[in-house]
Design a protein around this motif. Structure first.
Motif, short mmCIF file in Angstrom:
data_model
loop_
_atom_site.label_atom_id
_atom_site.label_comp_id
_atom_site.label_asym_id
_atom_site.label_seq_id
_atom_site.Cartn_x
_atom_site.Cartn_y
_atom_site.Cartn_z
N LEU A 151 43.91 59.02 67.21
CA LEU A 151 42.78 58.36 67.30
C LEU A 151 41.50 59.11 66.01
O LEU A 151 41.56 60.30 66.00
CB LEU A 151 42.02 57.86 68.75
N PHE A 152 40.84 58.38 65.48
CA PHE A 152 40.08 59.04 64.69
C PHE A 152 38.93 59.64 64.85
O PHE A 152 37.80 59.74 66.11
CB PHE A 152 39.52 58.00 63.33
N ASN A 153 39.12 61.28 64.88
CA ASN A 153 38.25 61.88 66.47
C ASN A 153 36.81 62.07 66.26
O ASN A 153 35.80 62.56 66.62
CB ASN A 153 38.69 63.19 66.09
N ASN A 154 36.25 61.40 64.37
CA ASN A 154 35.14 61.66 64.60
C ASN A 154 34.17 60.44 64.58
O ASN A 154 32.83 59.92 63.95
CB ASN A 154 34.60 62.11 62.83
N LEU A 155 34.76 58.82 65.17
CA LEU A 155 34.58 57.77 65.36
C LEU A 155 34.26 57.41 67.33
O LEU A 155 35.51 58.05 67.52
CB LEU A 155 35.65 56.81 65.18
N GLN B 135 45.37 62.21 61.36
CA GLN B 135 44.10 61.30 60.93
C GLN B 135 44.80 60.61 59.58
O GLN B 135 44.38 59.12 59.24
CB GLN B 135 42.74 62.50 61.10
N GLN B 157 35.02 64.86 59.40
CA GLN B 157 35.68 66.02 60.10
C GLN B 157 35.89 67.11 59.93
O GLN B 157 35.48 68.58 60.46
CB GLN B 157 37.03 65.65 60.55
#
Lengths: 303, 237
Positions: A151-155, B135, B157
């Motif tokens: 999963l996109f960690n920044n979203l 990612q 990120q």
């Protein structure tokens, strides 16, 4: 629907896939099992070109995703200088038909050179011109679920679901948000929509990763060991979701170590070992009556 | 040195600073120093990010190879020569050759920005490499292209990971601006030097200058801490 044709994959000196061919039909649920290092994940990742095959072709329906491989097209081989010189040497009088023997010999001995003349090059280019499609377009049609969720960690969860369809202008923000909302409600995680992935459990992450691929309305989904990184108590909820999708008719390819699950959900099971498909069969036959000695040995260890 | 003579020096400084217009010089110098450092950092981040994104791309076509070579030369030049040399080259060589007529402040901003870009590219590259490869794969697997995935997923990120190091870059930029007086820009150093040169009394001006530099750096450090805290919203930490 997905066609893997004589695919080889080398990582430097290491030969991971050694000539794998398989057709995935629409609606099929194909499980790929095998010992670690057998190339099953690499095969799956070749299907959407996350790994580019060293040789061979990947097709999505009538669209070619890889560069054209001359060895898979007899008419291309026939245009090569190598073929023609062999043809003349043989003193063949029939000029219209392909000489199957020569073609087989060229294939087996890997005789094609880098430069094989203009005609050869043009035929190869023509195939790519007719069939090759931008890989990004193909990937929109085939979803992928990873072992480590990714999963996109920044979203936030909601942004994770909507970023691809909205960025690619396939859906408006409203459409994507509505669809994502429905999917999140379906897996009972709607109230998590504004959370970041780091706040979720492994099982929740993986179920969200699965619905993230569903937002794109894919025609098939590739699962790369979807439960291998999960705590045992969370495996069930993820498998349950995959099973539901299977029942709804989704085409899927699953690399898994869950033998019970493969047996129950798959319509076909592939056994890979040493970079080759050693056996493929219906789950009943595959588990009930394995043929290949390596598969027998493998099953005796894991079942 | 007696207390009395120190007091005298101080009073002399205050007199020049307040009554003889020294403060105007200092305000100009302070503004120039801050503008040069901040704008140069922005330019540096933009250039550095582009270079890093080019350098980390695994699959290289012909265009990418050429771009990659250009980046290598660029970084080698700006890291391999002193910034004073770059300023002098920019102002006294490049500018006349091109027939451009920019003010020395603009030249200072551009050179400092280009210089910073070379350093930021390395910082950014390590930031990008620190983001899990999964990612990028997840983005690509959904049909997003390399550039979009970089921009929307990886770089946000990466920036979060390298924020402390980028803060360092801003700090060293603020300090490095003290060489722009070589091409005639009035910065903080030049302003205090001018004040001192009025009566050949440099002790107090340079002491105050040092204090101002420290205060600026402390404020920047504090600001960055706050920003980092905000950006950590998606983290467990």
């Amino acid at each position: 629907m997905i066609s893997v044709r004589n695919v080889y994959k080398n990582f430097g000196e290491l030969k991971v896939l050694k000539g794998v061919s398989s057709e995935i039909q629409k609606g099929e649920k194909v499980a790929i099992i095998g010992p670690s290092g057998s190339g099953k994940s690499t095969l799956l990742r070749c299907m959407n070109l996350l790994e580019e095959p060293t040789y061979g072709e990947i097709w999505l329906d009538d669209k070619l995703l890889t560069p054209a491989d001359p060895y898979l097209h007899p008419e291309v081989i026939a245009a090569s200088k190598t073929y023609q010189s062999m043809y003349q040497k043989k003193g063949n009088s029939n000029t219209t038909e392909l000489d199957e023997e020569i073609i087989r010999e060229i294939k087996e001995k890997d005789l094609l050179q880098k430069h094989e003349g203009k005609e050869y090059k043009e035929r190869l280019k023509q195939i790519e011109k007719d069939c090759r499609v931008d890989v990004n377009l193909a990937r929109q049609r085939v979803g992928m679920v990873f072992q480590h969720f990714n999963l996109f960690n920044n979203l936030t969860v909601m942004e994770n679901l909507t970023i691809a369809p909205v960025t690619l202008k396939l859906q408006s923000v409203e459409e994507a948000t509505e669809k994502a909302g429905e999917l999140l409600k379906r897996i009972g995680l709607y109230e998590k929509k504004d959370e970041y992935p780091s706040k979720l459990s492994g099982g929740q992450k993986q179920r969200i990763a699965i619905v993230r691929s569903l937002v794109m309305n894919p025609e098939a989904i590739l699962f790369d060991e979807p439960t291998s990184a999960l705590d045992p108590e969370m495996v069930g909820e993820v498998l349950e979701l995959i099973r539901e999708l299977a029942e709804e008719g989704m085409t899927m390819v699953i690399v898994t170590h869950e033998m019970g699950f493969a047996r129950e959900v798959a319509t076909r099971v592939l056994f890979m070992d040493g970079g080759e498909i050693k056996e493929e069969n219906t789950p009943e036959e595959f588990f009930g009556n394995p043929q290949h000695p390596r598969l027998k040995e493998f099953l005796s260890k894991v079942l | 040195m007696t207390i009395q003579s120190l007091m005298n020096k101080w009073n002399l400084f205050i007199d020049t600073f307040l009554n003889k217009g020294g403060y105007k010089e200092v305000v100009t110098g302070l503004i120039n120093t801050l503008i040069i450092a901040l704008v140069a950092l922005v330019i540096g981040i933009i250039i550095g990010t582009i270079i890093a994104a080019i350098e980390v791309q695994p699959k290289k076509g012909k265009i990418m190879m050429v771009l990659n070579k250009i980046c290598t030369v660029y970084v080698a030049f700006f890291r391999g020569t002193p910034i004073v040399v770059q300023l002098l080259l920019g102002y006294f060589v490049i500018l006349p050759l091109l027939g451009w007529n920019f003010s020395s402040v603009v030249v200072a901003i551009m050179i400092m920005g280009l210089n910073s870009g070379a350093y930021v590219s390395e910082i950014m590259r390590s930031g990008i490499l620190s983001v899990d490869i999964g990612q990028m794969e997840a983005g690509r697997a959904m049909g997003l292209n390399y550039g979009t995935t970089m921009r929307k997923i990886i770089i946000p990120q990466a920036v979060k990971n390298i924020l402390p190091t980028l803060g360092n870059e801003l700090i060293s930029l603020v300090k490095e601006t003290s060489v722009v007086s070589f091409i005639g820009v009035v910065d903080l150093y030049k302003a205090f030097r001018t004040i001192g040169s009025g009566n050949y009394e440099y002790m107090m001006p340079f002491l105050v200058m040092a204090v101002i530099y420290i205060v600026i750096i402390l404020l920047i450090t504090f600001g960055l801490r706050m920003m980092e805290r905000g950006l950590r919203a998606s983290d467990k930490r």
